[in-house]
Design a protein around this motif. Structure first.
Motif, short mmCIF file in Angstrom:
data_model
loop_
_atom_site.label_atom_id
_atom_site.label_comp_id
_atom_site.label_asym_id
_atom_site.label_seq_id
_atom_site.Cartn_x
_atom_site.Cartn_y
_atom_site.Cartn_z
N ILE A 1 35.79 69.89 48.41
CA ILE A 1 36.51 70.27 46.96
C ILE A 1 35.71 71.40 46.22
N VAL A 2 36.41 72.06 45.69
CA VAL A 2 35.92 73.37 44.84
C VAL A 2 35.90 72.68 43.38
N VAL A 3 34.77 72.80 42.83
CA VAL A 3 34.59 72.20 41.58
C VAL A 3 34.64 73.51 40.40
N PHE A 4 35.75 73.88 39.88
CA PHE A 4 35.83 75.13 39.21
C PHE A 4 35.23 74.89 37.80
N CYS A 5 34.47 73.91 37.52
CA CYS A 5 33.75 73.93 36.12
C CYS A 5 32.22 74.02 36.18
N LEU A 6 31.98 74.73 37.26
CA LEU A 6 30.60 74.94 37.49
C LEU A 6 30.05 75.79 36.41
N GLY A 7 30.71 76.79 36.42
CA GLY A 7 30.07 78.04 35.36
C GLY A 7 30.07 77.47 33.71
N ASP A 8 31.18 76.69 33.68
CA ASP A 8 30.96 76.15 32.20
C ASP A 8 29.84 75.22 32.05
N LEU B 1 23.31 65.79 34.21
CA LEU B 1 23.85 64.62 33.71
C LEU B 1 25.46 64.79 33.64
N LEU B 2 25.67 66.06 32.92
CA LEU B 2 27.05 66.53 32.67
C LEU B 2 27.86 66.43 33.91
N VAL B 3 27.18 67.17 35.13
CA VAL B 3 27.99 67.68 36.05
C VAL B 3 28.18 65.92 37.07
N THR B 4 27.37 65.42 36.81
CA THR B 4 27.41 63.99 37.45
C THR B 4 28.52 63.13 36.58
N PHE B 5 28.67 63.33 35.23
CA PHE B 5 29.72 62.84 34.37
C PHE B 5 31.12 63.26 34.99
N MET B 6 31.06 64.51 35.24
CA MET B 6 32.51 65.11 35.46
C MET B 6 32.94 64.60 36.81
N ARG C 1 32.24 61.77 38.23
CA ARG C 1 32.72 60.17 38.06
C ARG C 1 34.10 60.37 37.16
N THR C 2 34.33 61.34 36.47
CA THR C 2 35.68 61.10 35.61
C THR C 2 36.65 62.03 35.88
N VAL C 3 36.28 63.22 36.62
CA VAL C 3 37.62 63.95 37.12
C VAL C 3 37.55 64.23 38.57
N ILE C 4 36.71 63.83 39.33
CA ILE C 4 36.74 63.94 40.76
C ILE C 4 37.13 62.61 41.53
N VAL C 5 36.08 61.64 41.01
CA VAL C 5 36.31 60.05 41.79
C VAL C 5 37.79 59.64 41.70
N PRO C 6 38.45 59.63 40.40
CA PRO C 6 39.59 58.77 40.57
C PRO C 6 40.75 59.67 41.28
N PHE C 7 40.46 60.90 41.78
CA PHE C 7 41.49 61.71 42.76
C PHE C 7 40.86 61.80 44.29
N GLU C 8 39.96 60.84 44.62
CA GLU C 8 39.54 60.95 45.88
C GLU C 8 40.57 60.14 46.68
N THR D 1 39.25 69.61 37.59
CA THR D 1 37.85 70.50 37.37
C THR D 1 38.12 71.62 36.44
N ILE D 2 39.43 72.13 36.49
CA ILE D 2 39.63 73.51 35.75
C ILE D 2 39.86 72.92 34.38
N ALA D 3 40.76 71.87 34.02
CA ALA D 3 40.66 70.96 32.74
C ALA D 3 39.40 70.79 32.13
N ALA D 4 38.54 70.35 33.01
CA ALA D 4 37.15 69.83 32.50
C ALA D 4 36.27 71.09 32.15
N GLY D 5 36.40 72.20 32.60
CA GLY D 5 35.91 73.42 32.35
C GLY D 5 36.34 73.85 30.93
N MET D 6 37.62 73.99 30.84
CA MET D 6 38.34 74.25 29.53
C MET D 6 37.53 73.34 28.33
#
Length: 307
Positions: A34-41, A86-91, A93-100, A111-116
């Motif tokens: 999975i490409v996690v697009f919020c890494l820069g943020d 902690l932030l990336v682990t929270f992300m 849990r909240t924005v990746i796990v539900p869509f596995e 992940t794009i929405a999480a970065g925004m």
């Protein structure tokens, strides 16, 4: 020759700012596809945390009352890296796990929405967050030698980047946990069959990657000397570019990709009149060429999917 030497140094410094976030993209893609697009943020959020601890809370002044200055600065940097983890682990849990196991596009969009969301939260809640912030000088600047500034900051940024890469190499290839993470990235089902706790390994991967992102955000902010709430968008995009050029999923490919993108940007800026405005365009053009003619990247492997 002096001009060439200066541009080589600029390219190396730029590559260091791109390398860690590019490694983050490859690390997470290798573990989860999975490409996690919020890494820069997330990296920039870690830098904001360090800046807040150093300036707003005055924690560095308190620490420097008991410890040498460099030790207090290191503690603040570690706290910022821990916040990013902690932030990336929270992300996760909240924005990746539900869509596995579901539509992969949903994970990408989440992940794009999480970065925004991270960018807007920084702009709203950090004091004067929408204005450029002067990043505190936590690294020694250097000293004058024969009317030339020898920058300790640049040396430290390069040394820390190399050290993190070496530690990551040792962890991934020489420890049982690192080999377990590799096993999951290569064949998740087989890894589960031999008793590897894949959920624990994924969480650990995100923690390690988050710490690396926090340090990467700090090094980038130290290099530029300023910080903006929306820096994570471009920073993450450049990290994704170096991961694609090097080979998405390859940690070492991300390092090579960061050098390629940095050299292209520096050459365009230095040797083309008015080229600074076109440096990012040239970098993205290189990425398009790789996607068209070598989509697996420099060190990536071609995969054949049988239907």
């Amino acid at each position: 020759m002096e001009i060439i030497g200066a541009q080589v140094l600029n390219a190396l410094m730029l590559a260091c700012t791109y390398a860690l976030v590019g490694i983050g993209f490859s690390l997470f893609f290798g573990a989860m596809d999975i490409v996690v697009f919020c890494l820069g943020d997330i990296a920039i959020a870690g830098a904001f945390c360090i800046m807040g601890l150093a300036t707003l809370s005055g924690i560095t002044a308190v620490l420097n009352g008991f410890l040498p200055q460099f030790a207090g600065n290191i503690i603040v940097i570690i706290l910022g890296a821990a916040f990013a983890a902690l932030l990336v682990t929270f992300m996760y849990r909240t924005v990746i796990v539900p869509f596995e196991g579901k539509n992969i596009n949903a994970s990408l969009l989440s992940t794009i929405a999480a970065g925004m969301a991270i960018r807007e939260l920084l702009g709203i809640f950090y004091p004067e967050g929408r204005n450029p912030q002067a990043f505190p000088s936590l690294l020694p600047e250097g000293y004058m030698f024969n009317n030339t500034m020898l920058s300790y900051r640049n040396i430290i940024i390069i040394a820390v980047t190399v050290l993190i890469v070496l530690l990551l190499y040792w962890f991934v290839n020489k420890t049982k946990t690192g080999l377990s993470i590799q096993a999951i990235s290569q064949n998740k089902e087989a890894a589960i069959m031999v008793g590897i706790d894949w959920k624990r390994m994924i969480i650990l991967t995100f923690i390690i990657g988050g710490c690396m992102l926090g340090i990467g955000g700090f090094l980038t902010a130290s290099y530029y000397g300023s910080l903006r709430f929306d820096m994570g968008s471009m920073y993450g995009m450049k990290g994704f570019c170096v991961a694609v050029v090097g080979g998405l999923g390859s940690i070492y490919g991300a390092i090579i990709g960061s050098l390629v993108i940095a050299v292209v940007e520096v050459c365009v800026s230095a040797f083309i009149p008015g080229g600074t405005a076109y440096a990012s365009i040239a970098a993205f053009f290189i990425v398009v060429l790789f996607i068209l003619f070598k989509p697996e990247g420099i060190l990536g492997k071609k995969t054949v999917e049988k239907v």
